[in-house]
Design a protein around this motif. Structure first.
Motif, short mmCIF file in Angstrom:
data_model
loop_
_atom_site.label_atom_id
_atom_site.label_comp_id
_atom_site.label_asym_id
_atom_site.label_seq_id
_atom_site.Cartn_x
_atom_site.Cartn_y
_atom_site.Cartn_z
N ASN A 147 0.81 -1.22 0.00
CA ASN A 147 0.00 0.00 0.00
C ASN A 147 0.85 1.27 0.00
N VAL A 148 2.15 1.15 -0.28
CA VAL A 148 3.03 2.31 -0.31
C VAL A 148 3.26 2.73 -1.76
N ASN A 149 2.98 3.98 -2.05
CA ASN A 149 3.26 4.55 -3.36
C ASN A 149 4.52 5.42 -3.26
N GLY A 150 5.51 5.09 -4.04
CA GLY A 150 6.67 5.97 -4.15
C GLY A 150 6.41 6.98 -5.25
N CYS A 151 6.61 8.25 -4.97
CA CYS A 151 6.35 9.31 -5.93
C CYS A 151 7.64 10.03 -6.29
N GLY A 152 7.80 10.35 -7.57
CA GLY A 152 8.97 11.09 -8.00
C GLY A 152 8.60 12.14 -9.02
N TRP A 153 9.34 13.23 -9.04
CA TRP A 153 9.08 14.28 -10.03
C TRP A 153 10.38 15.00 -10.38
N LEU A 155 11.60 18.69 -12.51
CA LEU A 155 11.23 19.95 -13.15
C LEU A 155 12.38 20.39 -14.05
N ALA A 156 12.10 20.58 -15.34
CA ALA A 156 13.12 20.93 -16.32
C ALA A 156 12.84 22.32 -16.91
N TYR A 157 13.93 23.04 -17.22
CA TYR A 157 13.86 24.41 -17.73
C TYR A 157 14.35 24.48 -19.17
N GLY A 158 13.66 25.28 -19.96
CA GLY A 158 14.10 25.46 -21.33
C GLY A 158 15.34 26.33 -21.46
N ASN A 159 15.65 27.12 -20.41
CA ASN A 159 16.80 28.01 -20.48
C ASN A 159 18.10 27.34 -20.03
N GLY A 160 18.04 26.04 -19.75
CA GLY A 160 19.26 25.32 -19.39
C GLY A 160 19.57 25.30 -17.91
N ALA A 161 18.71 25.87 -17.07
CA ALA A 161 18.96 25.82 -15.62
C ALA A 161 18.94 24.38 -15.14
N ASP A 162 19.63 24.14 -14.04
CA ASP A 162 19.69 22.78 -13.50
C ASP A 162 18.29 22.28 -13.17
N PRO A 163 17.98 21.04 -13.51
CA PRO A 163 16.65 20.49 -13.15
C PRO A 163 16.52 20.31 -11.64
N VAL A 164 15.29 20.31 -11.19
CA VAL A 164 14.98 20.08 -9.78
C VAL A 164 14.27 18.74 -9.67
N VAL A 165 14.66 17.92 -8.71
CA VAL A 165 14.03 16.62 -8.54
C VAL A 165 13.49 16.50 -7.12
N GLY A 166 12.52 15.61 -6.94
CA GLY A 166 11.95 15.40 -5.62
C GLY A 166 11.34 14.03 -5.49
N VAL A 167 11.24 13.55 -4.26
CA VAL A 167 10.62 12.25 -3.99
C VAL A 167 9.65 12.40 -2.82
N TYR A 168 8.72 11.45 -2.75
CA TYR A 168 7.70 11.49 -1.71
C TYR A 168 7.10 10.09 -1.62
N ILE A 177 -2.35 2.47 -7.46
CA ILE A 177 -1.28 3.21 -8.14
C ILE A 177 -1.78 4.55 -8.67
N ARG A 178 -3.07 4.62 -9.01
CA ARG A 178 -3.60 5.88 -9.54
C ARG A 178 -3.51 6.99 -8.50
N ALA A 179 -3.83 6.67 -7.25
CA ALA A 179 -3.69 7.67 -6.19
C ALA A 179 -2.24 8.11 -6.05
N GLY A 180 -1.32 7.17 -6.25
CA GLY A 180 0.10 7.52 -6.20
C GLY A 180 0.50 8.44 -7.33
N GLU A 181 0.00 8.17 -8.54
CA GLU A 181 0.30 9.04 -9.68
C GLU A 181 -0.21 10.46 -9.43
N LEU A 182 -1.39 10.57 -8.86
CA LEU A 182 -1.95 11.88 -8.55
C LEU A 182 -1.18 12.56 -7.43
N ALA A 183 -0.73 11.79 -6.44
CA ALA A 183 0.07 12.35 -5.36
C ALA A 183 1.39 12.90 -5.90
#
Length: 318
Positions: A147-153, A155-168, A177-183
């Motif tokens: 019942n544990v959903n691992g979430c990851g995301w 964020l990428a920039y068109g100007n070449g700035a470093d991407p930002v990543v996160g987990v939850y 899994i759908r609730a996890g995708e939405l989370a």
């Protein structure tokens, strides 16, 4: 009866009025530094009162510079203005950096408010350019029978700035899994808004990518159907939070095929699996942060900004 003598009018000591205050002239430096990108502005006025504003980083400069690189960028900008008697800064950290890394005449005096305001307006203009064409990819991972959903995301920039990543990680007994995708979408969106609150004013554009058609379908139905009979409460709550956060934002949600070589989706998937496994295996936070940092370095090496711009050009030509 003799008249009572009237007292003389009191003598007033003359106090000359202050008719002018010596204006502090020089160059004002303002810096806005975030974990993944840095913006700065240098402002002054010439003898005729005309504003001179230099902002950065420029296209050929690092968007997430080291202290030495940042000091060099600002020093070059100040030198382009001409001879400078004194440099005002917006904060103590910037003053300390410039004193340590440059020969600029940094003063302890407060920056003139008008000049500081114009420098910050220059930084705001850079912010508006940076948030045009943002892309947020989100994904979730759920172990079989768990019942544990691992979430990851990411964020990428068109100007070449470093991407930002996160987990939850989120526990969902009903949404699967759908609730996890939405989370994952919700957490990624909230993190993006914390970095760039100007998005709430309708400034810039944000594209959210997910490989879950089921999540996108429920999100779309949540816009018009407030009852959503038969749906699980976890997923409904996530949809409402997403739509609430998205108010005022120029945002669109798109489906992308999973495990098909899309670099942003692949990074989001790695983060989601990492988050789930770390929780299931009881990995400590320090080790977990190091693992996430490793994925972030891999994402930086992919030059996602270049890939995004090339992909947009390809889509426009199609």
């Amino acid at each position: 009866m003799s008249a009572v003598p009237m007292p003389k009018a009191p003598m007033h000591r003359f106090v000359p009025a202050v008719v002018a205050v010596t204006e502090r002239r020089g160059v004002t430096v303002a810096v806005d530094r975030q974990p993944n990108l840095c913006r700065w502005a240098v402002h002054t006025t010439d003898v005729s009162g005309k504003d001179i504003l230099v902002t950065g980083p420029h296209r050929d400069q690092a968007t997430n510079p080291s202290n030495r690189e940042l000091a060099a960028q600002i020093s070059t900008a100040v030198a382009s203005i001409g001879d400078v008697d004194q440099v005002f800064t917006s904060d103590w950290a910037t003053a300390t950096l410039l004193r340590a890394k440059t020969a600029l005449p940094v003063t302890d005096l407060c920056a003139p408010p008008a000049s500081l305001a114009k420098a910050r307006n220059g930084i705001a203009a850079i912010e508006r350019r940076a948030v045009t064409g943002l892309t947020l990819a989100c994904d979730a991972s759920r172990g079989k029978g768990r019942n544990v959903n691992g979430c990851g995301w990411v964020l990428a920039y068109g100007n070449g700035a470093d991407p930002v990543v996160g987990v939850y990680t989120a526990v969902s007994d009903h949404g699967g899994i759908r609730a996890g995708e939405l989370a994952a979408i919700r957490r990624g969106l909230q993190a993006t808004l914390n970095l760039h609150p100007v998005l709430r004013d309708g400034t810039g554009t944000l594209t959210v990518l997910t490989d879950s058609r089921a999540a996108l379908d429920l999100l779309e139905r949540s816009r018009t159907d407030e009852t959503l009979s038969g749906e699980d409460t976890d997923s409904i709550h996530e949809c409402r939070r997403i739509l609430g956060s998205a108010r005022g934002i120029d945002i669109r949600f798109e489906w992308v095929r999973g495990h098909d070589g899309h670099p942003l989706n692949e990074i989001a998937d790695r983060l989601a699996v990492l988050a789930r496994r770390n929780r299931e295996m009881g990995i400590d936070d320090v080790t977990g942060h190091r693992m996430v940092a490793g994925v972030r370095e891999d994402a930086k090496a992919l030059s996602l900004g270049t890939w995004l711009n090339a992909n947009r050009t390809k889509q426009a030509a199609a």
